[in-house]
Write an enzyme that holds these catalytic residues in place. Structure first.
Site, PDB file in Angstrom:
ATOM      1  N   SER A  88      -6.618  -3.186  -0.327  1.00 53.04           N
ATOM      2  CA  SER A  88      -6.978  -2.489   1.079  1.00 53.04           C
ATOM      3  C   SER A  88      -8.153  -2.020   1.204  1.00 53.04           C
ATOM      4  O   SER A  88      -8.813  -1.440   0.393  1.00 53.04           O
ATOM      5  CB  SER A  88      -5.777  -1.845   1.478  1.00 53.04           C
ATOM      6  OG  SER A  88      -5.889  -0.991   2.580  1.00 53.04           O
TER       7      SER A  88
ATOM      8  N   TYR B  97      -1.428   6.111  -0.452  1.00 50.67           N
ATOM      9  CA  TYR B  97      -1.536   4.541  -0.609  1.00 50.67           C
ATOM     10  C   TYR B  97      -3.234   4.246  -0.822  1.00 50.67           C
ATOM     11  O   TYR B  97      -3.343   3.307  -1.583  1.00 50.67           O
ATOM     12  CB  TYR B  97      -1.342   4.154   0.797  1.00 50.67           C
ATOM     13  CG  TYR B  97      -1.590   2.770   1.315  1.00 50.67           C
ATOM     14  CD1 TYR B  97      -0.612   1.783   0.925  1.00 50.67           C
ATOM     15  CD2 TYR B  97      -2.773   2.259   2.007  1.00 50.67           C
ATOM     16  CE1 TYR B  97      -0.560   0.508   1.310  1.00 50.67           C
ATOM     17  CE2 TYR B  97      -2.765   0.816   2.253  1.00 50.67           C
ATOM     18  CZ  TYR B  97      -1.806   0.173   1.906  1.00 50.67           C
ATOM     19  OH  TYR B  97      -1.930  -1.276   2.179  1.00 50.67           O
TER      20      TYR B  97
END
Length: 266
Positions: free
Chosen positions: A154, A167
Site C-alpha cells: 500500500s 496498517y
C-alpha cells in the site's frame, strides 16, 4: 519447458473473492493461468471462480483447454487454514507457481484509540498472512526453478497514512519482506515484487469509509490528494500484478511499484 506448460501455471490469489483480488484472478486467468481463488468469504471466492470458468476459452493458448479456477477457503490469519488451503490447491491444480498475496483488512482509527487486540488483527492478516503463504509455497517454487510472488502493499506503507498507523507499519513490513525474499531466491528462478495501490474503489475502502460519520468527505479528500484527482479502479492494479507474474517479467525482482495516480512518486 513448453509454451503450453507455461500457460498452465498455477496461481494462488488470496483475497480473491472481491475487489482488487477478484480482478487479479480474472486477469491471470485471461493470461492463461489456472487460478485458485482463496478467500475467507467463500461465496465471493465461488463467484469469482465461476466467472473465470464461465469466460472459459478467453485465455486459451494454442487451442488448449479453457482456464480453470477453483474456490478455496483460506483464512490467512490462521496457519492451519493456510496449510489446508494449500493442500487443496495442490490436490486439484498442482503446485503453486504464482502467488499473489492480496488479502487485507483495516479500520480508520487514530493510533491512540487502538489496543493490542486491534494491532494483532491488523498484523496477523496484513503482515503474517503473506509470511504464511510464502513459507508454504516457496519450497515447491525452489524445486521447480520457477516462481512469481507479488505482495499487495500500500502507498500507506511507503509514506504513512493518518488513521492507519498499524496498517501502514504492516504494509511497510510487507515491502521489506518482499525485498528480502527477492534477494534470498534470486538465483532460483523466482521473483518477488510488491505492488502498492493508492486509494482504490473497493469494498474494503467503502467499509472503512462508511464506518465514519463523514465517509463521502473522506473518499473525496483521498481523490483530491491524488494528482490525477480520482481514486483508482481494481483492474488498474490488477494489470500491474498480471505483468509482474508473467514470463516476460523474469528480470524484475525486489521492486515496489505504486499504482496510485501519482500519489507516490519514486
Amino acid at each position: 519447458m513448453t509454451e503450453q506448460h507455461n500457460a498452465d501455471r498455477v496461481a494462488l490469489v488470496t483475497g480473491g473473492g472481491r475487489g482488487i483480488g477478484r480482478e487479479i484472478c480474472l486477469g491471470l486467468a485471461r493470461a492463461g493461468r489456472r487460478v485458485a481463488v482463496a478467500d475467507l468469504r467463500m461465496p465471493g471466492a465461488t463467484q469469482t471462480a465461476a466467472t473465470v470458468n464461465t469466460e472459459g476459452g478467453s485465455g486459451r493458448h494454442g487451442g488448449g483447454e479453457p482456464n480453470r479456477a477453483i474456490a478455496v477457503a483460506m483464512d490467512v490469519s490462521d496457519s492451519d487454514s493456510v496449510a489446508q488451503g494449500l493442500l487443496a490447491v495442490v490436490d486439484e491444480l498442482g503446485p503453486v507457481e504464482i502467488l499473489v498475496n492480496c488479502a487485507g483488512w483495516d479500520e480508520l482509527k487514530p493510533f491512540g484509540t487502538t489496543d493490542e487486540a486491534f494491532w494483532d488483527r491488523v498484523i496477523e492478516i496484513n503482515y503474517k498472512g503473506p509470511l504464511r503463504t510464502t513459507h508454504g509455497c516457496l519450497p515447491a517454487m525452489i524445486e521447480a526453478g520457477f516462481g512469481r510472488i507479488v505482495n499487495i502493499g500500500s502507498d500507506a506503507g511507503r509514506v504513512g497514512s493518518s488513521g492507519e498507523a498499524v496498517y501502514s507499519g504492516a504494509k511497510g513490513g510487507v515491502i521489506a519482506f518482499t525485498k528480502t525474499i527477492a534477494r534470498e531466491v534470486a538465483r532460483r528462478g523466482i521473483t518477488a515484487n510488491a505492488v502498492c495501490p493508492g486509494p482504490t474503489d473497493t469494498p474494503l475502502l467503502e467499509e472503512i469509509a462508511s464506518a465514519t460519520a463523514t465517509s463521502d468527505k473522506i473518499i473525496g479528500a483521498m481523490a483530491r490528494a491524488v494528482p490525477m484527482k480520482r481514486i483508482g479502479q481494481p483492474h488498474e492494479v490488477a494489470s500491474a500484478v498480471v505483468y509482474l507474474c508473467s514470463e516476460e517479467a523474469g528480470f524484475i525482482t525486489g521492486q515496489t511499484l505504486s499504482v496510485s495516480g501519482g500519489l507516490t512518486m519514486a
